[in-house]
Write an enzyme that holds these catalytic residues in place. Structure first.
Site, mmCIF file in Angstrom:
data_model
loop_
_atom_site.group_PDB
_atom_site.id
_atom_site.type_symbol
_atom_site.label_atom_id
_atom_site.label_comp_id
_atom_site.label_asym_id
_atom_site.label_seq_id
_atom_site.Cartn_x
_atom_site.Cartn_y
_atom_site.Cartn_z
ATOM 1 N N LEU A 108 -18.232 -20.124 -28.950
ATOM 2 C CA LEU A 108 -17.326 -19.011 -29.215
ATOM 3 C C LEU A 108 -17.000 -18.364 -27.872
ATOM 4 C CD1 LEU A 108 -18.585 -17.028 -32.366
ATOM 5 C CD2 LEU A 108 -16.390 -18.177 -32.081
ATOM 6 N N ASP A 109 -15.719 -18.155 -27.588
ATOM 7 C CA ASP A 109 -15.326 -17.515 -26.338
ATOM 8 C C ASP A 109 -15.895 -16.101 -26.255
ATOM 9 O OD1 ASP A 109 -13.889 -19.728 -25.573
ATOM 10 O OD2 ASP A 109 -11.949 -18.950 -26.255
ATOM 11 N N PRO A 110 -16.056 -15.559 -25.039
ATOM 12 C CA PRO A 110 -16.505 -14.165 -24.914
ATOM 13 C C PRO A 110 -15.637 -13.184 -25.696
ATOM 14 C CG PRO A 110 -16.659 -15.260 -22.789
ATOM 15 C CD PRO A 110 -15.975 -16.233 -23.725
ATOM 16 N N LEU A 111 -14.331 -13.478 -25.813
ATOM 17 C CA LEU A 111 -13.423 -12.619 -26.572
ATOM 18 C C LEU A 111 -13.761 -12.587 -28.056
ATOM 19 C CD1 LEU A 111 -10.580 -11.084 -26.734
ATOM 20 C CD2 LEU A 111 -9.596 -13.330 -27.185
ATOM 21 N N ALA A 112 -14.429 -13.619 -28.551
ATOM 22 C CA ALA A 112 -14.664 -13.775 -29.990
ATOM 23 C C ALA A 112 -16.013 -13.198 -30.399
ATOM 24 C CB ALA A 112 -14.586 -15.249 -30.374
#
Length: 331
Positions: free
Chosen positions: A50-54
């Site tokens: 999961l990306d840091p944004l998610a």
């Protein structure tokens, strides 16, 4: 969380699955390392980036459970995302530089237009992987090329959108956003989906927020935050782990008696009146324990991935009484 001094902790064998609600701004590996430190676990792995944004569902595997992490990597995922129309960025999300701004015509976001685009992106589709991704090219992640200002040719990939719903929401005063609710196959990039939806609407878009709400049948309501895990007394943290077989709920279950269990653990096929099945979770009857996974062909149960005798003994010896970790039990 791990102190700045990186205090060394005594590691121990830990076997199970932590259903984590990943926080914003942490990478999947950073979240994994924090949980590993809190549990003092020897071995750990996550089940998909999961990306840091998610934020949202990120099952973390410890010990013997890491042998089955690929099953979650391959599982369908469900997300809720916010896309901002009228702005495209270099990364496809809010972290990139703005490439273009354009005025959004209300007709581009009309209900009938959203419905048409929703149908267009439901089912099998083709996606071009973003340059800002962990996909490898010649042994290097694409994002390393992107950071160096190098754009590479990428082959489009086939993915499946199992369900898609587009709707309008107010993201900020006087700003309309597109809410994307999607269930998709592995390999689907939601940033790319948001960009492609924006392009199809004729106004462009980028991903502003992303939350994974389900991974292979594991819902967000069953997950625990890092903050709540840390707040628990250390002796109670292990009680928040699900057993390794929690990753095998979609497998056919087969139970073997003691003699057949021992032979199966030695890698020997077993015969029985079983239907053919591509994915089987195999248990021993005495003691009742997960042995591994296999498949059945022509009445023959063949081992694919096995636990060791030591892992089984450690799991049986350390099974705690489940405690209330602030998550819902699966029924």
């Amino acid at each position: 969380m791990p102190p700045a001094s990186r205090t060394r902790v005594q590691r121990r064998p830990v076997h199970g699955v932590l259903l984590l609600d990943k926080p914003l701004a942490l990478s999947s590996n950073q979240a994994l390392q924090k949980a590993k430190w809190l549990l003092r676990a020897e071995k750990a792995g996550h089940t998909g980036t999961l990306d840091p944004l998610a934020t949202g569902v990120l099952p973390l595997c410890f010990g013997a459970a890491t042998k089955f992490s690929q099953l979650q990597l391959d599982a369908p995922k469900t997300y809720e995302a916010i896309a901002l129309p009228g702005v495209t960025t270099s990364t496809g999300d809010a972290e990139g530089a703005v490439l273009q701004r354009c005025a959004v015509d209300p007709a581009q976001l009309a209900p009938e237009r959203l419905s048409a685009v929703q149908r267009q992106f439901t089912g099998p589709i083709s996606q071009l992987p973003p340059m800002h991704s962990a996909l490898k090219k010649d042994g290097r992640a694409l994002y390393t090329y992107a950071r160096a200002g190098i754009a590479l040719e990428r082959a489009a990939r086939a993915v499946v959108i199992h369900a898609l719903e587009l709707s309008l929401v107010q993201h900020a005063p006087a700003q309309t956003a597109i809410k994307i609710a999607v269930t998709c196959s592995k390999g689907c990039y939601i940033r790319t989906l948001a960009e492609d939806i924006g392009a199809a609407l004729g106004c462009g878009a980028h991903l502003s927020a992303l939350r994974r709400t389900d991974s292979g049948g594991i819902g967000i309501e069953r997950c625990i935050s890092l903050e709540r895990l840390q707040a628990l007394p250390e002796a109670e943290r292990l009680a928040c782990l699900q057993p390794p077989q929690s990753l095998l709920t979609r497998h056919l279950r087969v139970t073997l008696d003691s003699d057949n269990a021992a032979r199966f653990l030695s890698g020997l096929p077993r015969r029985g009146a079983w239907p053919d099945a591509p994915a089987v979770a195999v248990f021993g009857a005495d003691p009742p324990a997960l042995l591994g996974v296999g498949h059945i062909a022509g009445g023959c149960l063949l081992p694919d991935r096995l636990l060791s005798a030591l892992e089984i003994a450690q799991i049986l010896a350390s099974q705690p009484q489940r405690q209330d970790c602030g998550i819902l039990e699966e029924t």
